[in-house]
Design a protein around this motif. Sequence first.
Motif, mmCIF file in Angstrom:
data_model
loop_
_atom_site.group_PDB
_atom_site.id
_atom_site.type_symbol
_atom_site.label_atom_id
_atom_site.label_comp_id
_atom_site.label_asym_id
_atom_site.label_seq_id
_atom_site.Cartn_x
_atom_site.Cartn_y
_atom_site.Cartn_z
ATOM 1 N N VAL A 24 -4.669 -24.255 97.691
ATOM 2 C CA VAL A 24 -4.239 -23.533 96.550
ATOM 3 C C VAL A 24 -3.911 -21.830 97.133
ATOM 4 O O VAL A 24 -3.470 -21.116 96.734
ATOM 5 C CB VAL A 24 -5.477 -23.267 95.726
ATOM 6 N N LEU A 78 -0.933 -19.552 96.242
ATOM 7 C CA LEU A 78 -1.090 -18.161 95.810
ATOM 8 C C LEU A 78 -0.270 -17.119 96.800
ATOM 9 O O LEU A 78 0.324 -16.092 96.139
ATOM 10 C CB LEU A 78 -2.715 -17.681 95.832
ATOM 11 N N ASN A 87 4.155 -23.991 106.456
ATOM 12 C CA ASN A 87 4.902 -23.034 105.496
ATOM 13 C C ASN A 87 4.767 -21.530 105.819
ATOM 14 O O ASN A 87 5.488 -21.012 105.056
ATOM 15 C CB ASN A 87 4.176 -23.285 104.179
ATOM 16 N N GLY A 129 12.486 -19.289 95.105
ATOM 17 C CA GLY A 129 11.580 -18.666 96.159
ATOM 18 C C GLY A 129 11.130 -17.209 95.620
ATOM 19 O O GLY A 129 10.249 -16.738 96.471
ATOM 20 N N LEU A 152 9.341 -14.358 93.165
ATOM 21 C CA LEU A 152 8.227 -14.503 92.371
ATOM 22 C C LEU A 152 8.591 -14.875 90.992
ATOM 23 O O LEU A 152 7.779 -15.526 90.171
ATOM 24 C CB LEU A 152 7.573 -13.278 92.132
ATOM 25 N N THR A 195 9.290 -22.770 90.122
ATOM 26 C CA THR A 195 8.895 -23.487 91.241
ATOM 27 C C THR A 195 8.998 -24.861 91.018
ATOM 28 O O THR A 195 8.114 -25.286 90.350
ATOM 29 C CB THR A 195 7.763 -22.818 91.888
ATOM 30 N N THR A 225 10.691 -26.182 104.628
ATOM 31 C CA THR A 225 11.419 -25.079 104.385
ATOM 32 C C THR A 225 12.541 -24.543 105.022
ATOM 33 O O THR A 225 13.124 -23.688 104.539
ATOM 34 C CB THR A 225 10.304 -23.772 104.246
ATOM 35 N N GLU A 228 10.810 -24.985 98.635
ATOM 36 C CA GLU A 228 9.630 -24.020 98.892
ATOM 37 C C GLU A 228 8.448 -24.289 99.675
ATOM 38 O O GLU A 228 7.728 -23.440 100.262
ATOM 39 C CB GLU A 228 9.386 -23.297 97.615
ATOM 40 N N PHE A 229 8.295 -25.588 99.991
ATOM 41 C CA PHE A 229 7.439 -26.024 100.708
ATOM 42 C C PHE A 229 7.478 -27.309 101.526
ATOM 43 O O PHE A 229 8.164 -28.141 101.181
ATOM 44 C CB PHE A 229 5.832 -26.557 99.824
ATOM 45 N N HIS A 230 6.747 -27.336 102.925
ATOM 46 C CA HIS A 230 6.699 -28.669 103.397
ATOM 47 C C HIS A 230 5.994 -29.579 102.695
ATOM 48 O O HIS A 230 4.956 -29.506 102.106
ATOM 49 C CB HIS A 230 6.009 -28.509 104.902
ATOM 50 N N SER A 251 3.242 -35.009 103.568
ATOM 51 C CA SER A 251 1.845 -35.535 103.681
ATOM 52 C C SER A 251 1.211 -35.510 102.167
ATOM 53 O O SER A 251 0.938 -34.487 101.573
ATOM 54 C CB SER A 251 0.950 -34.639 104.475
ATOM 55 N N HIS A 302 -0.770 -33.140 98.782
ATOM 56 C CA HIS A 302 -0.857 -31.413 98.584
ATOM 57 C C HIS A 302 -0.146 -30.755 97.622
ATOM 58 O O HIS A 302 -0.675 -29.676 97.298
ATOM 59 C CB HIS A 302 -0.150 -30.943 99.960
ATOM 60 N N LEU A 352 -0.796 -26.884 95.746
ATOM 61 C CA LEU A 352 0.248 -25.890 95.752
ATOM 62 C C LEU A 352 0.555 -25.270 94.683
ATOM 63 O O LEU A 352 0.761 -24.121 94.467
ATOM 64 C CB LEU A 352 1.311 -26.320 96.643
ATOM 65 N N GLY A 365 -1.856 -22.869 92.947
ATOM 66 C CA GLY A 365 -1.898 -21.709 93.406
ATOM 67 C C GLY A 365 -0.813 -20.823 93.160
ATOM 68 O O GLY A 365 -0.767 -19.646 92.685
ATOM 69 N N VAL A 366 0.628 -21.453 93.053
ATOM 70 C CA VAL A 366 1.788 -20.800 92.417
ATOM 71 C C VAL A 366 1.381 -20.475 91.110
ATOM 72 O O VAL A 366 1.792 -19.029 90.664
ATOM 73 C CB VAL A 366 3.233 -21.805 92.914
#
Lengths: 314, 277
Positions: free
Chosen positions: A65, A69, A100, B55, B57, B61, B105, B111-113, B116, B119, B123, B126-127
């Motif tokens: 997270v 963020l 990342n 990518g 703000l 996403t 990326t 926007e992310f690897h 795995s 995850h 993510l 968080g976003v």
Amino acid sequence: MSNTDEKLTANAAIAQVLDEGTKLDPNLLVITCDSRGSAGLVQFTNAHPDRTVEMGIAEQNAVTVAAGLAHGGKHPFVFSPASFLAMRSIEQVKVDVAFNKTNVKLVGISGGNSYTWLGNTHHSLNDVAITRAIPDLEVYQPCDKYQVKALFKYLINSNKPAYIRIGKRKLDNVYHEDFNFVPGKATMIKEGKDVCLISTGETLFFTLQAAKKLESDGISAAVVDLGSIKPLDTEMISRLAQEFDNIITVEEHDVINGIGSAVASIAAQYAHAKVNILGFPDKPAIQGTQDEVLAYYGLDSEGIANSVKKVLSK
Amino acid sequence: MNILELRKKAVQLRKRTWELIYNHKNGHTGSDLSCTDILVALYYNVLNQTPETVGTLEADTYIQSKGHAVEIWYEVLADKGYIDRDDLEKGYSTFNSPYIGHPTTDVKGMEFHTGSLGHGLGLGVGVALAAKMNSLKKHTYVLMGDGEQAEGSIWEAAMAASNYNLDNLTAIIDHNDLQITGTTDSVMRSNPISNKYEAFGWNVIEVDGNDLAALIHVLTSENNTGKPRLIVANTVKGKGITVAENRADWHHKVPSQEEFEEGIRELDAQMEALNHE
């Protein structure tokens, strides 16, 4: 008014810097894993509820997270016991944070043996080994309040991911208010000519004490602080490996892949200095107070001094 | 795009993906074909995102937690102008190429690897949480697999999404009931998956995940519940090519020449039929 020489825990010093940081950085966040008490952040989280994200007892998710963020423009500092943050969450650290390149700072609290009677599940003696093996992750272990404060001022301004290992004890002061932290720079704290001692974090002060004891035995020991474990000051270590016949490293960490390994991997290129690594052996640690355990493994000032004498008498 | 155009786009992208995998002898064929309609719905009619804004703000996403279904994502990104299709089709699975078997990326639009498993949802939490803190209207979408639901980290993230009332987060499960070893029920039973997410405090909607009209209807509807939203998209693994449909062994099987040619004939026939609708 507080006495400026007053000893502080790393936690207390960090909380002060982060509190000031909220004024400088509107995106600064603290992420806790039911760990705000252990991290000494209750006052911070009470004062700044809008800067606090509680993730519960879920260290893996806290790291993931935090990466999300950071992608969303926030600057999170994740606090969790080092034993969980650096081991249970390590895949999240590798993939979500390091791959990342997210601006996440991972603060491993109560590192090393500092949880004493809580036992091996709570001790963190392998965290430096695993975190320094991850590409693009900086690794730091500060030794006193001045270095903690300077380091965290740097971290607030840095956009690179990092792991910081701290312990619980009130730290003896090694530096002064004017200490300037530069990542990738080791610091020669005491000059010497017979042997070079290199340490980091809480054992640095004991190493310095050992060097002072050794003076009375006629041994002149240099002491170097490796608070920046990665990036590593390869230039200074290369020079030390050519100047000294013996380098002895001291750390509150397993002897495998801690700062001793980092130093030895550079020194080995010069085939001159012998490197002896003082740390915890590759087996489950004995239980006791932190001081008892450090003394048992020869990592208190007396044990370090004895090891130095043994190495030099060979 | 209207629904017919979207359905044609899905056939076209299935064909390109099938060719990419056949030409380079590598890819998660069944997984790509399973979620093709979901990606088409998102990229052509739902996501507020362009190659220029991805990518940032403010832009929506998209996180593909089931990273292995990367070939269809590459083809979507190429078709939408995020990446160069020639580069992709020459470079895929070649030395030092960014176009490898899982998202990184290094590829514009990703926007992310991921890869795995387990995850992506965290993510997304968080976003989405950052967007709320920043008072932004952006929405975050996470595509997961159903086999992936066995990862414990997903349930940590599911709990956190609900705890923070992330109604700006939509998770989608590509629910084809198959994973590499066999049925999800035989490997590690996650069904009934909807009940589990409901118990975690999510707004759960089930939909036919290979029906573009149904997907568009759900994905463009408002989520007014105050809860994070889960779309259980019931899909067919290998959808669109008979030999690969509903077969666990097609998880990352590469077609033989005969299978490849038959697949092309089938997809061409599907396109021909759509041209007459």
